[in-house]
Motif scaffolding. Structure first.
Motif, short mmCIF file in Angstrom:
data_model
loop_
_atom_site.label_atom_id
_atom_site.label_comp_id
_atom_site.label_asym_id
_atom_site.label_seq_id
_atom_site.Cartn_x
_atom_site.Cartn_y
_atom_site.Cartn_z
N LEU A 146 0.82 -1.20 0.00
CA LEU A 146 0.00 0.00 0.00
C LEU A 146 0.86 1.26 0.00
O LEU A 146 0.60 2.21 -0.73
CB LEU A 146 -0.93 -0.01 1.21
CG LEU A 146 -1.89 -1.18 1.31
CD1 LEU A 146 -2.74 -1.06 2.57
CD2 LEU A 146 -2.77 -1.29 0.10
N ARG A 164 -5.70 -0.99 -2.37
CA ARG A 164 -5.21 0.40 -2.31
C ARG A 164 -5.55 1.16 -3.59
O ARG A 164 -5.95 2.32 -3.56
CB ARG A 164 -3.70 0.41 -2.07
CG ARG A 164 -3.12 1.81 -2.01
CD ARG A 164 -3.69 2.56 -0.79
NE ARG A 164 -3.12 3.87 -0.69
CZ ARG A 164 -3.78 4.99 -1.02
NH1 ARG A 164 -5.02 4.95 -1.45
NH2 ARG A 164 -3.18 6.16 -0.90
N GLU A 192 -7.93 4.50 -3.89
CA GLU A 192 -7.45 5.74 -4.50
C GLU A 192 -8.28 6.12 -5.72
O GLU A 192 -8.63 7.29 -5.90
CB GLU A 192 -5.97 5.59 -4.89
CG GLU A 192 -5.30 6.90 -5.23
CD GLU A 192 -5.29 7.88 -4.06
OE1 GLU A 192 -5.51 9.08 -4.30
OE2 GLU A 192 -5.05 7.45 -2.92
#
Length: 145
Positions: free
Chosen positions: A14, A77, A81
């Protein structure tokens, strides 16, 4: 393997994806239009709306079973995002390669991701010395655990 080890590898993944995204320095601010950003982004793997990186990990070989959470962590991750709008408005994507946990294979797959897949940067669990030197000489951003 202890559960804390999985969290550590996932955390590294991550952090690596986040760090790679922060290395994108061209365009993308609210002051620039998409056309301006596209003109500023001449790097492979970077467009006005996408940032593509390479992911290298041993999907086969002696350690593959213990590293399954690594790719899941990267996917999680990226999903988080991208749900937030990406990095400076660019959605993250990646191409992955299996280095089979072999240092001599590491450089081969990294070169392929950079030269053939046109990836902006590399996230990997471990890099051979040859790979690290090659990436540095090419000016390719990389994160390794």
């Amino acid at each position: 393997m202890p559960r804390s080890m999985f969290r550590g590898r996932r955390g590294i993944a991550l952090a690596g994806v986040a760090a790679l995204g922060l290395l994108v320095g061209c365009g993308g601010s609210s002051k620039n239009s998409a056309a301006d950003a596209a003109k500023l982004c001449a790097d492979p793997g970077v467009s006005a709306d996408t940032l593509k990186f390479g992911l290298v990990y041993p999907d086969t070989g002696t350690t593959n079973a213990t590293l399954l959470p690594f790719r899941a962590g990267v996917d999680a991750r990226i999903g988080t995002e991208n749900a937030r709008g990406g990095v400076n408005g660019r959605h993250l994507t990646y191409a992955w390669a299996d280095d089979q946990n072999r240092p001599e294979q590491n450089l081969v797959v990294v070169r392929n991701l950079v030269n053939e897949e046109q990836d902006f940067g590399i996230v990997q669990l471990a890099a051979s010395d040859d790979t690290s030197s090659w990436l540095q000489n090419q000016g390719i951003p990389a994160v390794a655990a």
